[in-house]
Write a protein that holds these residues in place. Sequence first.
Motif, short mmCIF file in Angstrom:
data_model
loop_
_atom_site.label_atom_id
_atom_site.label_comp_id
_atom_site.label_asym_id
_atom_site.label_seq_id
_atom_site.Cartn_x
_atom_site.Cartn_y
_atom_site.Cartn_z
N GLN A 20 0.85 -1.20 0.00
CA GLN A 20 0.00 0.00 0.00
C GLN A 20 0.88 1.24 0.00
O GLN A 20 1.89 1.27 0.71
CB GLN A 20 -0.83 0.05 1.30
CG GLN A 20 -1.59 -1.20 1.64
CD GLN A 20 -2.92 -1.28 0.92
OE1 GLN A 20 -3.47 -0.23 0.55
NE2 GLN A 20 -3.42 -2.47 0.69
N ARG A 21 0.49 2.26 -0.76
CA ARG A 21 1.15 3.57 -0.69
C ARG A 21 0.07 4.65 -0.80
O ARG A 21 -0.56 4.78 -1.86
CB ARG A 21 2.15 3.76 -1.86
CG ARG A 21 3.40 2.92 -1.79
CD ARG A 21 4.36 3.33 -0.67
NE ARG A 21 5.55 2.50 -0.67
CZ ARG A 21 5.67 1.31 -0.10
NH1 ARG A 21 4.65 0.80 0.57
NH2 ARG A 21 6.80 0.64 -0.15
N GLY A 35 -3.04 5.12 0.06
CA GLY A 35 -4.36 4.76 -0.46
C GLY A 35 -4.33 4.01 -1.78
O GLY A 35 -5.37 3.72 -2.37
N ARG A 36 -3.13 3.69 -2.25
CA ARG A 36 -3.01 2.92 -3.50
C ARG A 36 -2.55 1.51 -3.15
O ARG A 36 -1.72 1.33 -2.27
CB ARG A 36 -1.97 3.53 -4.44
CG ARG A 36 -2.18 5.00 -4.70
CD ARG A 36 -1.01 5.54 -5.51
NE ARG A 36 -1.18 6.96 -5.75
CZ ARG A 36 -0.50 7.91 -5.09
NH1 ARG A 36 0.40 7.59 -4.18
NH2 ARG A 36 -0.71 9.18 -5.36
N THR A 37 -3.09 0.52 -3.88
CA THR A 37 -2.68 -0.87 -3.66
C THR A 37 -1.99 -1.39 -4.92
O THR A 37 -2.59 -1.38 -6.00
CB THR A 37 -3.92 -1.76 -3.36
OG1 THR A 37 -4.60 -1.20 -2.24
CG2 THR A 37 -3.51 -3.19 -3.04
N SER A 52 -6.46 -7.04 -5.46
CA SER A 52 -5.06 -7.48 -5.55
C SER A 52 -4.92 -8.96 -5.17
O SER A 52 -5.78 -9.51 -4.48
CB SER A 52 -4.10 -6.65 -4.68
OG SER A 52 -4.11 -7.14 -3.35
N LEU A 110 -8.45 0.07 -6.67
CA LEU A 110 -7.06 0.00 -6.20
C LEU A 110 -6.48 1.39 -5.93
O LEU A 110 -5.47 1.52 -5.24
CB LEU A 110 -6.17 -0.70 -7.24
CG LEU A 110 -6.46 -2.18 -7.52
CD1 LEU A 110 -5.58 -2.68 -8.65
CD2 LEU A 110 -6.23 -3.03 -6.27
#
Length: 510
Positions: A49-50, A52-54, A221, A364
Amino acid sequence: MGQAGEWDVIVVGSGLGGVSAAAILARSGLKVLVCEQSDGVGGLAHAFQRDGRTFDSAIRVLAEGEMVQGLLDWLGVADQCELTVIDHLYEARFPDRSVFAPTGLEEFMEAHIRLFPGEAEGIRAFFQLRRQMFLETAQAPMRVTDPSALGQLAELLPTLMKYRTATLQQVMDEYLRDPRLKAMCSALWPYMGAPPSQLSFFAYSQFIGVLIDGPSYCRGSFQKLVDAFVTAVRRGGGQVATGTPVERILLHPDGRVAGVRTAAGEVCTAPVVVSNADARHTFEELVGAEHLPGAYARRLRRLRPSMSACVVYAATTQDVLAQQPAHETFVYRHWDHEDTWRDLLAGRPGGMSLSIMTMLDPGLAPPGEHLLIATAVAPWRLPDGQSWHERKDAFADSLLGEFETVIPDLRKHLTFVQAGTPQTIQRYTRNHEGATYGWAMGPHQIGGKRLPHDTPVPGLFLSGHWTEEGPASFRVILSGMNTARQVLGHLGTGLDVPTFKPDDVPQLAL
Ligand SMILES: Cc1cc2nc3c(=O)[nH]c(=O)nc-3n(C[C@H](O)[C@H](O)[C@H](O)COP(=O)(O)OP(=O)(O)OC[C@H]3O[C@@H](n4cnc5c(N)ncnc54)[C@H](O)[C@@H]3O)c2cc1C
Protein backbone atom coordinates in the motif's frame (compact mmCIF):
# COMPACT_ATOMS: atom_id res chain seq x y z
CA MET A 1 6.62 -14.68 18.45
CA GLY A 2 5.61 -17.72 20.38
CA GLN A 3 6.00 -20.31 17.63
CA ALA A 4 8.40 -22.46 19.69
CA GLY A 5 6.97 -25.86 20.47
CA GLU A 6 5.72 -28.91 18.65
CA TRP A 7 4.05 -28.80 15.28
CA ASP A 8 2.99 -31.45 12.76
CA VAL A 9 4.31 -29.47 9.80
CA ILE A 10 6.41 -26.30 9.52
CA VAL A 11 6.27 -24.40 6.22
CA VAL A 12 9.23 -22.11 5.46
CA GLY A 13 7.96 -19.23 3.31
CA SER A 14 4.50 -17.84 2.62
CA GLY A 15 4.59 -17.59 -1.17
CA LEU A 16 1.52 -19.07 -2.90
CA GLY A 17 3.33 -22.43 -3.06
CA GLY A 18 3.77 -22.33 0.72
CA VAL A 19 0.42 -21.00 1.93
CA SER A 20 -1.59 -23.25 -0.40
CA ALA A 21 0.17 -26.36 0.98
CA ALA A 22 -0.20 -25.04 4.55
CA ALA A 23 -3.93 -24.35 4.11
CA ILE A 24 -4.61 -27.84 2.78
CA LEU A 25 -2.61 -29.47 5.59
CA ALA A 26 -4.37 -27.38 8.24
CA ARG A 27 -7.77 -28.21 6.69
CA SER A 28 -6.72 -31.88 6.96
CA GLY A 29 -6.36 -31.54 10.72
CA LEU A 30 -2.60 -31.05 11.04
CA LYS A 31 -1.05 -28.45 13.33
CA VAL A 32 0.76 -26.16 10.91
CA LEU A 33 3.21 -23.29 11.42
CA VAL A 34 4.21 -20.99 8.53
CA CYS A 35 7.41 -18.96 9.06
CA GLU A 36 7.84 -15.97 6.74
CA GLN A 37 11.03 -13.92 6.80
CA SER A 38 9.42 -10.79 5.38
CA ASP A 39 7.04 -8.48 7.24
CA GLY A 40 4.19 -9.32 4.86
CA VAL A 41 2.79 -12.62 3.60
CA GLY A 42 2.72 -13.81 0.00
CA GLY A 43 6.27 -13.64 -1.37
CA LEU A 44 5.89 -12.57 -5.00
CA ALA A 45 2.11 -12.53 -4.51
CA HIS A 46 2.39 -9.83 -1.84
CA ALA A 47 0.70 -6.48 -2.50
CA PHE A 48 1.80 -3.24 -0.88
CA GLN A 49 0.00 0.00 0.00
CA ARG A 50 1.15 3.57 -0.69
CA ASP A 51 -1.09 6.52 0.27
CA GLY A 52 -4.36 4.76 -0.46
CA ARG A 53 -3.01 2.92 -3.50
CA THR A 54 -2.68 -0.87 -3.66
CA PHE A 55 0.01 -2.34 -5.90
CA ASP A 56 0.52 -6.03 -6.66
CA SER A 57 4.27 -6.41 -6.37
CA ALA A 58 4.54 -8.98 -9.20
CA ILE A 59 1.49 -11.04 -10.17
CA ARG A 60 -0.99 -9.46 -12.54
CA VAL A 61 -2.89 -12.45 -13.95
CA LEU A 62 -3.76 -15.98 -12.84
CA ALA A 63 -4.40 -18.93 -15.14
CA GLU A 64 -6.89 -21.71 -14.31
CA GLY A 65 -9.04 -19.51 -12.07
CA GLU A 66 -11.68 -22.24 -12.03
CA MET A 67 -9.32 -24.74 -10.41
CA VAL A 68 -8.16 -22.21 -7.82
CA GLN A 69 -11.80 -21.36 -7.09
CA GLY A 70 -12.47 -25.08 -6.50
CA LEU A 71 -9.61 -25.24 -4.00
CA LEU A 72 -10.83 -22.11 -2.17
CA ASP A 73 -14.34 -23.62 -1.97
CA TRP A 74 -12.95 -26.83 -0.50
CA LEU A 75 -10.96 -24.81 2.03
CA GLY A 76 -14.12 -22.88 2.97
CA VAL A 77 -12.62 -19.48 2.14
CA ALA A 78 -14.11 -18.78 -1.30
CA ASP A 79 -15.87 -15.71 0.11
CA GLN A 80 -12.50 -14.11 0.93
CA CYS A 81 -11.47 -13.36 -2.64
CA GLU A 82 -13.19 -12.68 -5.93
CA LEU A 83 -11.60 -14.00 -9.10
CA THR A 84 -12.81 -12.34 -12.29
CA VAL A 85 -12.03 -13.43 -15.83
CA ILE A 86 -10.25 -10.91 -18.07
CA ASP A 87 -11.81 -10.73 -21.53
CA HIS A 88 -8.60 -10.41 -23.56
CA LEU A 89 -4.97 -11.45 -23.22
CA TYR A 90 -2.79 -8.53 -24.33
CA GLU A 91 -1.74 -6.19 -27.12
CA ALA A 92 1.79 -6.59 -28.52
CA ARG A 93 3.28 -3.59 -30.34
CA PHE A 94 6.17 -4.06 -32.76
CA PRO A 95 8.04 -1.38 -34.77
CA ASP A 96 5.36 -1.01 -37.47
CA ARG A 97 2.52 -3.35 -36.54
CA SER A 98 0.66 -4.59 -33.52
CA VAL A 99 -1.57 -7.49 -32.59
CA PHE A 100 -4.47 -7.43 -30.17
CA ALA A 101 -4.76 -10.91 -28.64
CA PRO A 102 -8.29 -11.88 -27.60
CA THR A 103 -9.08 -14.89 -25.40
CA GLY A 104 -10.39 -18.10 -26.97
CA LEU A 105 -8.25 -20.29 -29.24
CA GLU A 106 -10.26 -19.58 -32.41
CA GLU A 107 -10.31 -15.81 -31.83
CA PHE A 108 -6.61 -15.80 -30.92
CA MET A 109 -5.66 -17.65 -34.13
CA GLU A 110 -7.94 -15.41 -36.25
CA ALA A 111 -6.25 -12.28 -34.86
CA HIS A 112 -2.92 -13.56 -36.20
CA ILE A 113 -4.39 -14.87 -39.48
CA ARG A 114 -5.90 -11.43 -40.24
CA LEU A 115 -2.37 -9.98 -40.17
CA PHE A 116 -0.71 -12.84 -42.08
CA PRO A 117 -3.46 -14.42 -44.24
CA GLY A 118 -0.92 -16.27 -46.40
CA GLU A 119 0.15 -18.28 -43.37
CA ALA A 120 -3.31 -19.28 -42.14
CA GLU A 121 -2.57 -22.97 -42.41
CA GLY A 122 0.73 -22.75 -40.51
CA ILE A 123 -0.81 -20.56 -37.80
CA ARG A 124 -3.64 -23.04 -37.27
CA ALA A 125 -1.26 -26.02 -37.23
CA PHE A 126 1.10 -24.25 -34.79
CA PHE A 127 -1.60 -23.36 -32.28
CA GLN A 128 -3.41 -26.70 -32.67
CA LEU A 129 -0.08 -28.38 -31.93
CA ARG A 130 0.05 -26.39 -28.74
CA ARG A 131 -3.43 -27.66 -27.91
CA GLN A 132 -2.40 -31.22 -28.71
CA MET A 133 0.67 -30.90 -26.44
CA PHE A 134 -1.60 -29.66 -23.72
CA LEU A 135 -4.04 -32.55 -24.08
CA GLU A 136 -1.30 -35.19 -24.28
CA THR A 137 0.44 -33.72 -21.23
CA ALA A 138 -2.77 -34.13 -19.26
CA GLN A 139 -2.50 -37.88 -19.91
CA ALA A 140 1.24 -38.19 -19.23
CA PRO A 141 2.64 -39.63 -16.01
CA MET A 142 4.30 -37.22 -13.60
CA ARG A 143 7.65 -38.99 -13.88
CA VAL A 144 9.06 -41.75 -16.08
CA THR A 145 11.57 -43.92 -14.24
CA ASP A 146 11.65 -46.92 -16.60
CA PRO A 147 13.45 -45.96 -19.87
CA SER A 148 11.73 -48.84 -21.73
CA ALA A 149 8.40 -47.05 -21.13
CA LEU A 150 9.57 -44.18 -23.36
CA GLY A 151 8.94 -46.24 -26.53
CA GLN A 152 5.37 -46.90 -25.45
CA LEU A 153 4.87 -43.25 -24.61
CA ALA A 154 6.10 -42.23 -28.07
CA GLU A 155 3.16 -44.19 -29.53
CA LEU A 156 0.63 -42.96 -27.02
CA LEU A 157 1.77 -39.35 -26.85
CA PRO A 158 3.51 -38.69 -30.21
CA THR A 159 3.35 -34.89 -30.22
CA LEU A 160 4.51 -34.53 -26.65
CA MET A 161 7.40 -36.94 -27.11
CA LYS A 162 8.49 -35.29 -30.39
CA TYR A 163 8.58 -31.74 -29.07
CA ARG A 164 9.27 -32.15 -25.36
CA THR A 165 12.90 -31.01 -25.65
CA ALA A 166 12.35 -28.44 -28.43
CA THR A 167 12.63 -24.70 -28.00
CA LEU A 168 9.76 -22.41 -28.97
CA GLN A 169 11.94 -21.02 -31.79
CA GLN A 170 12.57 -24.49 -33.28
CA VAL A 171 8.86 -25.27 -33.44
CA MET A 172 7.96 -21.87 -34.87
CA ASP A 173 10.65 -22.37 -37.55
CA GLU A 174 8.93 -25.62 -38.52
CA TYR A 175 5.43 -24.16 -38.86
CA LEU A 176 5.75 -20.44 -39.65
CA ARG A 177 7.69 -18.53 -42.33
CA ASP A 178 7.55 -14.76 -41.77
CA PRO A 179 9.93 -13.70 -38.95
CA ARG A 180 7.45 -10.99 -37.95
CA LEU A 181 4.70 -13.57 -37.52
CA LYS A 182 7.05 -15.67 -35.38
CA ALA A 183 7.75 -12.61 -33.25
CA MET A 184 4.02 -12.05 -32.75
CA CYS A 185 3.26 -15.68 -31.97
CA SER A 186 5.88 -15.62 -29.21
CA ALA A 187 5.11 -12.14 -27.87
CA LEU A 188 4.35 -13.53 -24.42
CA TRP A 189 7.91 -14.79 -23.80
CA PRO A 190 8.76 -12.15 -21.14
CA TYR A 191 6.14 -13.87 -18.95
CA MET A 192 8.54 -16.82 -18.87
CA GLY A 193 11.77 -14.84 -18.70
CA ALA A 194 13.57 -16.37 -21.69
CA PRO A 195 13.51 -15.55 -25.44
CA PRO A 196 12.04 -18.10 -27.89
CA SER A 197 15.50 -19.51 -28.73
CA GLN A 198 15.95 -20.53 -25.06
CA LEU A 199 12.39 -21.16 -23.99
CA SER A 200 10.95 -24.66 -23.75
CA PHE A 201 8.13 -25.10 -26.28
CA PHE A 202 6.58 -27.60 -23.90
CA ALA A 203 6.41 -25.05 -21.08
CA TYR A 204 5.24 -22.28 -23.42
CA SER A 205 2.48 -24.46 -24.87
CA GLN A 206 1.24 -25.37 -21.38
CA PHE A 207 1.37 -21.78 -20.30
CA ILE A 208 -0.49 -20.28 -23.23
CA GLY A 209 -2.78 -23.33 -23.24
CA VAL A 210 -4.27 -22.34 -19.90
CA LEU A 211 -4.10 -18.57 -20.42
CA ILE A 212 -5.88 -18.62 -23.77
CA ASP A 213 -9.18 -19.62 -22.12
CA GLY A 214 -9.13 -16.35 -20.19
CA PRO A 215 -6.79 -15.28 -17.42
CA SER A 216 -8.23 -14.26 -14.08
CA TYR A 217 -7.60 -11.28 -11.87
CA CYS A 218 -8.15 -11.20 -8.11
CA ARG A 219 -10.23 -8.17 -7.16
CA GLY A 220 -8.49 -6.00 -4.59
CA SER A 221 -5.06 -7.48 -5.55
CA PHE A 222 -3.58 -10.98 -5.35
CA GLN A 223 -2.92 -10.34 -1.67
CA LYS A 224 -6.58 -11.31 -1.18
CA LEU A 225 -5.81 -14.74 -2.59
CA VAL A 226 -2.83 -15.15 -0.24
CA ASP A 227 -4.93 -13.91 2.68
CA ALA A 228 -7.66 -16.45 1.87
CA PHE A 229 -5.10 -19.27 2.23
CA VAL A 230 -3.80 -17.68 5.45
CA THR A 231 -7.37 -17.58 6.82
CA ALA A 232 -7.71 -21.29 6.06
CA VAL A 233 -4.45 -22.00 7.94
CA ARG A 234 -5.64 -20.05 10.99
CA ARG A 235 -9.15 -21.57 10.93
CA GLY A 236 -7.48 -24.98 10.93
CA GLY A 237 -5.66 -24.04 14.14
CA GLY A 238 -2.38 -23.13 12.44
CA GLN A 239 -0.19 -20.06 12.81
CA VAL A 240 1.40 -17.76 10.22
CA ALA A 241 4.35 -15.85 11.65
CA THR A 242 5.73 -12.92 9.63
CA GLY A 243 9.12 -11.31 10.34
CA THR A 244 10.31 -14.81 11.26
CA PRO A 245 13.23 -15.92 9.10
CA VAL A 246 14.18 -19.55 9.45
CA GLU A 247 17.90 -19.77 9.99
CA ARG A 248 18.31 -23.53 10.08
CA ILE A 249 16.33 -26.67 9.27
CA LEU A 250 17.21 -29.02 12.13
CA LEU A 251 17.92 -32.71 11.63
CA HIS A 252 17.95 -35.69 13.99
CA PRO A 253 21.27 -37.56 14.21
CA ASP A 254 19.86 -40.17 11.76
CA GLY A 255 19.22 -37.42 9.17
CA ARG A 256 15.44 -37.06 9.57
CA VAL A 257 13.91 -33.59 9.85
CA ALA A 258 13.55 -32.43 13.46
CA GLY A 259 12.18 -28.90 12.98
CA VAL A 260 13.56 -25.40 12.44
CA ARG A 261 15.46 -22.73 14.33
CA THR A 262 14.41 -19.16 13.62
CA ALA A 263 16.79 -16.23 13.39
CA ALA A 264 15.50 -15.16 16.82
CA GLY A 265 16.79 -18.47 18.18
CA GLU A 266 13.42 -20.12 18.75
CA VAL A 267 13.32 -23.87 18.15
CA CYS A 268 10.14 -25.29 16.65
CA THR A 269 9.95 -29.06 16.27
CA ALA A 270 8.07 -31.03 13.61
CA PRO A 271 8.53 -34.33 11.77
CA VAL A 272 7.88 -32.53 8.46
CA VAL A 273 9.23 -29.26 7.05
CA VAL A 274 7.96 -27.93 3.71
CA SER A 275 10.30 -25.38 2.19
CA ASN A 276 8.73 -22.85 -0.12
CA ALA A 277 11.99 -20.89 -0.12
CA ASP A 278 14.60 -20.75 -2.88
CA ALA A 279 15.89 -24.31 -3.35
CA ARG A 280 19.58 -23.40 -3.12
CA HIS A 281 18.94 -21.31 -0.02
CA THR A 282 17.02 -24.25 1.45
CA PHE A 283 19.75 -26.82 0.93
CA GLU A 284 22.96 -24.83 1.07
CA GLU A 285 22.10 -22.45 3.92
CA LEU A 286 19.18 -23.93 5.86
CA VAL A 287 20.01 -27.67 5.69
CA GLY A 288 23.72 -27.65 4.85
CA ALA A 289 25.05 -29.19 1.64
CA GLU A 290 26.99 -31.73 3.73
CA HIS A 291 23.68 -33.49 4.44
CA LEU A 292 22.94 -34.05 0.74
CA PRO A 293 23.96 -37.00 -1.43
CA GLY A 294 26.67 -35.82 -3.85
CA ALA A 295 24.51 -36.38 -6.96
CA TYR A 296 21.68 -34.24 -5.58
CA ALA A 297 24.09 -31.46 -4.54
CA ARG A 298 25.67 -31.48 -8.03
CA ARG A 299 22.24 -31.37 -9.69
CA LEU A 300 21.36 -28.38 -7.55
CA ARG A 301 24.53 -26.60 -8.69
CA ARG A 302 23.86 -27.39 -12.36
CA LEU A 303 20.36 -25.92 -12.44
CA ARG A 304 20.35 -22.27 -13.59
CA PRO A 305 18.03 -19.69 -12.00
CA SER A 306 15.64 -17.73 -14.19
CA MET A 307 16.22 -14.11 -15.16
CA SER A 308 15.12 -11.33 -12.84
CA ALA A 309 13.01 -8.23 -13.51
CA CYS A 310 12.63 -4.51 -12.91
CA VAL A 311 9.16 -3.33 -11.99
CA VAL A 312 7.98 0.28 -11.91
CA TYR A 313 4.85 1.07 -9.91
CA ALA A 314 3.26 4.35 -10.95
CA ALA A 315 0.09 6.42 -10.53
CA THR A 316 -1.28 9.05 -12.89
CA THR A 317 -4.17 11.48 -13.08
CA GLN A 318 -4.19 11.17 -16.88
CA ASP A 319 -7.27 9.63 -18.50
CA VAL A 320 -5.30 6.64 -19.74
CA LEU A 321 -8.43 4.78 -20.85
CA ALA A 322 -9.04 7.43 -23.53
CA GLN A 323 -6.32 5.67 -25.54
CA GLN A 324 -8.38 2.44 -25.39
CA PRO A 325 -5.39 0.38 -24.33
CA ALA A 326 -5.35 -3.34 -23.56
CA HIS A 327 -5.08 -4.23 -19.87
CA GLU A 328 -1.52 -5.29 -20.68
CA THR A 329 0.61 -4.01 -23.57
CA PHE A 330 3.95 -5.45 -24.64
CA VAL A 331 6.20 -3.00 -26.47
CA TYR A 332 9.01 -4.29 -28.67
CA ARG A 333 11.57 -1.93 -30.19
CA HIS A 334 12.76 -4.78 -32.44
CA TRP A 335 11.11 -7.45 -34.51
CA ASP A 336 13.79 -9.93 -33.51
CA HIS A 337 13.43 -11.08 -29.89
CA GLU A 338 17.15 -11.89 -29.87
CA ASP A 339 17.84 -8.14 -30.29
CA THR A 340 15.52 -7.46 -27.35
CA TRP A 341 17.42 -10.06 -25.31
CA ARG A 342 20.72 -8.33 -26.17
CA ASP A 343 19.23 -5.01 -25.04
CA LEU A 344 18.21 -6.29 -21.66
CA LEU A 345 21.51 -8.09 -21.06
CA ALA A 346 23.16 -4.74 -21.77
CA GLY A 347 21.03 -3.13 -19.04
CA ARG A 348 18.55 -1.42 -21.37
CA PRO A 349 14.79 -1.97 -20.93
CA GLY A 350 13.65 -5.05 -22.87
CA GLY A 351 10.91 -7.68 -22.67
CA MET A 352 8.64 -4.87 -21.49
CA SER A 353 4.96 -4.72 -20.65
CA LEU A 354 2.64 -2.13 -19.16
CA SER A 355 -0.40 -3.15 -17.11
CA ILE A 356 -3.15 -0.73 -16.25
CA MET A 357 -4.35 -2.25 -13.00
CA THR A 358 -7.22 0.20 -12.43
CA MET A 359 -8.71 -0.79 -15.77
CA LEU A 360 -9.56 -4.13 -14.14
CA ASP A 361 -10.07 -2.79 -10.64
CA PRO A 362 -10.72 0.95 -10.13
CA GLY A 363 -10.85 0.42 -6.36
CA LEU A 364 -7.06 0.00 -6.20
CA ALA A 365 -6.51 3.78 -6.44
CA PRO A 366 -8.09 6.93 -4.99
CA PRO A 367 -10.76 8.47 -7.29
CA GLY A 368 -9.26 10.21 -10.32
CA GLU A 369 -6.09 8.14 -10.44
CA HIS A 370 -4.95 5.17 -12.50
CA LEU A 371 -2.31 2.70 -11.37
CA LEU A 372 0.25 1.45 -13.87
CA ILE A 373 2.81 -1.32 -13.54
CA ALA A 374 5.66 -1.42 -16.04
CA THR A 375 7.80 -4.56 -16.07
CA ALA A 376 11.02 -5.43 -17.89
CA VAL A 377 12.99 -8.66 -17.86
CA ALA A 378 16.35 -7.75 -16.32
CA PRO A 379 19.67 -9.38 -15.40
CA TRP A 380 21.01 -9.62 -11.85
CA ARG A 381 24.33 -8.12 -12.94
CA LEU A 382 24.66 -5.01 -15.07
CA PRO A 383 27.42 -5.29 -17.66
CA ASP A 384 29.20 -2.01 -16.89
CA GLY A 385 29.75 -2.79 -13.20
CA GLN A 386 27.07 -0.29 -12.15
CA SER A 387 24.82 -1.36 -9.30
CA TRP A 388 21.04 -1.51 -9.66
CA HIS A 389 20.87 1.00 -6.83
CA GLU A 390 22.75 3.55 -8.98
CA ARG A 391 20.88 2.64 -12.14
CA LYS A 392 17.36 2.35 -10.73
CA ASP A 393 15.94 5.83 -11.31
CA ALA A 394 17.30 6.27 -14.83
CA PHE A 395 16.13 2.77 -15.76
CA ALA A 396 12.63 3.44 -14.40
CA ASP A 397 12.41 6.69 -16.35
CA SER A 398 13.48 5.12 -19.62
CA LEU A 399 11.18 2.12 -19.09
CA LEU A 400 8.19 4.43 -18.59
CA GLY A 401 9.35 6.47 -21.59
CA GLU A 402 9.04 3.36 -23.79
CA PHE A 403 5.30 3.33 -23.10
CA GLU A 404 4.69 6.89 -24.30
CA THR A 405 3.72 5.29 -27.61
CA VAL A 406 0.82 3.71 -25.70
CA ILE A 407 -0.01 6.65 -23.41
CA PRO A 408 1.37 9.94 -24.79
CA ASP A 409 3.19 12.15 -22.26
CA LEU A 410 2.88 9.44 -19.64
CA ARG A 411 5.78 10.75 -17.57
CA LYS A 412 4.38 14.29 -17.36
CA HIS A 413 1.30 13.33 -15.33
CA LEU A 414 2.67 10.93 -12.77
CA THR A 415 1.63 11.39 -9.13
CA PHE A 416 3.66 8.47 -7.81
CA VAL A 417 6.63 6.38 -8.99
CA GLN A 418 8.53 3.64 -7.22
CA ALA A 419 10.89 1.16 -8.83
CA GLY A 420 11.89 -2.35 -7.81
CA THR A 421 15.04 -3.98 -9.17
CA PRO A 422 16.43 -7.53 -9.12
CA GLN A 423 17.95 -6.61 -5.74
CA THR A 424 14.50 -5.69 -4.41
CA ILE A 425 13.12 -9.07 -5.51
CA GLN A 426 16.06 -10.83 -3.89
CA ARG A 427 15.60 -8.89 -0.65
CA TYR A 428 11.86 -9.57 -0.33
CA THR A 429 11.90 -13.23 -1.37
CA ARG A 430 15.50 -14.45 -0.92
CA ASN A 431 15.14 -15.88 -4.44
CA HIS A 432 18.65 -16.43 -5.81
CA GLU A 433 19.77 -13.42 -7.90
CA GLY A 434 16.20 -12.09 -7.85
CA ALA A 435 14.95 -15.06 -9.90
CA THR A 436 11.39 -14.43 -11.01
CA TYR A 437 10.35 -17.97 -11.98
CA GLY A 438 12.55 -20.37 -10.02
CA TRP A 439 14.85 -22.19 -12.46
CA ALA A 440 15.11 -20.81 -16.01
CA MET A 441 12.52 -22.27 -18.38
CA GLY A 442 14.81 -23.95 -20.93
CA PRO A 443 13.86 -27.40 -22.30
CA HIS A 444 16.24 -29.11 -19.87
CA GLN A 445 14.90 -27.45 -16.73
CA ILE A 446 11.18 -28.10 -16.89
CA GLY A 447 8.82 -30.75 -15.54
CA GLY A 448 10.67 -33.69 -13.99
CA LYS A 449 13.98 -31.94 -14.66
CA ARG A 450 13.12 -29.46 -11.91
CA LEU A 451 13.13 -30.68 -8.31
CA PRO A 452 10.56 -33.18 -7.02
CA HIS A 453 8.64 -32.39 -3.83
CA ASP A 454 10.30 -35.09 -1.79
CA THR A 455 14.00 -34.65 -1.07
CA PRO A 456 16.91 -36.83 0.07
CA VAL A 457 16.33 -35.48 3.60
CA PRO A 458 13.55 -37.59 5.15
CA GLY A 459 10.68 -35.34 6.21
CA LEU A 460 11.79 -32.37 4.07
CA PHE A 461 9.54 -31.41 1.14
CA LEU A 462 9.68 -28.58 -1.40
CA SER A 463 6.81 -26.49 -2.75
CA GLY A 464 6.87 -23.60 -5.20
CA HIS A 465 8.40 -22.53 -8.49
CA TRP A 466 11.65 -24.51 -8.05
CA THR A 467 9.66 -27.76 -8.25
CA GLU A 468 8.24 -29.87 -11.08
CA GLU A 469 5.07 -27.87 -11.71
CA GLY A 470 7.14 -24.80 -12.57
CA PRO A 471 6.49 -21.09 -12.12
CA ALA A 472 3.48 -18.75 -12.07
CA SER A 473 0.69 -18.37 -9.55
CA PHE A 474 -1.52 -21.21 -10.71
CA ARG A 475 1.35 -23.68 -11.09
CA VAL A 476 2.79 -22.96 -7.64
CA ILE A 477 -0.68 -23.47 -6.13
CA LEU A 478 -0.78 -26.81 -7.99
CA SER A 479 2.66 -27.48 -6.53
CA GLY A 480 1.27 -26.70 -3.04
CA MET A 481 -1.56 -29.19 -3.65
CA ASN A 482 0.81 -31.92 -4.79
CA THR A 483 3.20 -31.26 -1.89
CA ALA A 484 0.35 -31.45 0.61
CA ARG A 485 -0.75 -34.73 -0.97
CA GLN A 486 2.75 -36.17 -0.49
CA VAL A 487 3.02 -34.91 3.10
CA LEU A 488 -0.35 -36.49 3.97
CA GLY A 489 0.95 -39.77 2.52
CA HIS A 490 4.28 -39.49 4.33
CA LEU A 491 2.55 -38.95 7.67
CA GLY A 492 0.24 -41.90 6.98
CA THR A 493 -2.91 -39.86 7.54
CA GLY A 494 -4.93 -41.82 4.99
CA LEU A 495 -6.20 -38.44 3.69
CA ASP A 496 -5.93 -37.07 0.15
CA VAL A 497 -6.47 -33.78 -1.69
CA PRO A 498 -9.24 -33.66 -4.31
CA THR A 499 -8.29 -32.84 -7.90
CA PHE A 500 -10.52 -29.92 -8.68
CA LYS A 501 -10.43 -30.13 -12.47
CA PRO A 502 -9.14 -33.63 -13.16
CA ASP A 503 -9.67 -33.71 -16.91
CA ASP A 504 -7.55 -30.89 -18.14
CA VAL A 505 -5.04 -29.73 -15.58
CA PRO A 506 -1.74 -31.22 -16.69
CA GLN A 507 0.61 -32.18 -13.89
CA LEU A 508 3.68 -31.39 -16.04
CA ALA A 509 5.63 -34.49 -16.73
CA LEU A 510 8.76 -36.12 -18.12
C1 LIG B 1 7.76 -9.21 -11.90
C2 LIG B 1 7.04 -10.52 -11.86
C3 LIG B 1 5.82 -10.65 -12.49
C4 LIG B 1 5.13 -11.86 -12.44
N1 LIG B 1 3.89 -11.93 -13.00
C5 LIG B 1 3.16 -13.04 -12.85
C6 LIG B 1 1.81 -13.07 -13.30
O1 LIG B 1 1.25 -12.08 -13.78
N2 LIG B 1 1.13 -14.24 -13.15
C7 LIG B 1 1.68 -15.32 -12.57
O2 LIG B 1 0.99 -16.33 -12.43
N3 LIG B 1 2.96 -15.33 -12.14
C8 LIG B 1 3.71 -14.21 -12.25
N4 LIG B 1 4.99 -14.19 -11.79
C9 LIG B 1 5.59 -15.43 -11.25
C10 LIG B 1 5.06 -15.75 -9.86
O3 LIG B 1 5.04 -14.57 -9.10
C11 LIG B 1 5.96 -16.77 -9.14
O4 LIG B 1 6.28 -17.87 -9.97
C12 LIG B 1 5.25 -17.32 -7.89
O5 LIG B 1 4.56 -16.30 -7.20
C13 LIG B 1 6.29 -17.95 -6.97
O6 LIG B 1 5.66 -18.42 -5.80
P1 LIG B 1 6.44 -19.33 -4.77
O7 LIG B 1 5.46 -19.71 -3.73
O8 LIG B 1 7.16 -20.41 -5.47
O9 LIG B 1 7.62 -18.44 -4.15
P2 LIG B 1 7.81 -16.95 -3.63
O10 LIG B 1 6.66 -16.09 -3.96
O11 LIG B 1 9.17 -16.54 -4.09
O12 LIG B 1 7.83 -17.13 -2.04
C14 LIG B 1 8.92 -17.64 -1.31
C15 LIG B 1 8.73 -17.16 0.12
O13 LIG B 1 9.71 -17.75 0.97
C16 LIG B 1 10.13 -16.77 1.92
N5 LIG B 1 11.43 -17.18 2.48
C17 LIG B 1 12.59 -17.38 1.81
N6 LIG B 1 13.57 -17.76 2.65
C18 LIG B 1 13.01 -17.81 3.88
C19 LIG B 1 13.52 -18.14 5.17
N7 LIG B 1 14.79 -18.51 5.37
N8 LIG B 1 12.67 -18.09 6.24
C20 LIG B 1 11.37 -17.73 6.07
N9 LIG B 1 10.84 -17.39 4.87
C21 LIG B 1 11.65 -17.45 3.79
C22 LIG B 1 10.18 -15.51 1.08
O14 LIG B 1 10.22 -14.35 1.88
C23 LIG B 1 8.92 -15.64 0.26
O15 LIG B 1 7.80 -15.11 0.94
C24 LIG B 1 5.70 -12.99 -11.79
C25 LIG B 1 6.93 -12.85 -11.16
C26 LIG B 1 7.59 -11.64 -11.16
C27 LIG B 1 8.88 -11.48 -10.41
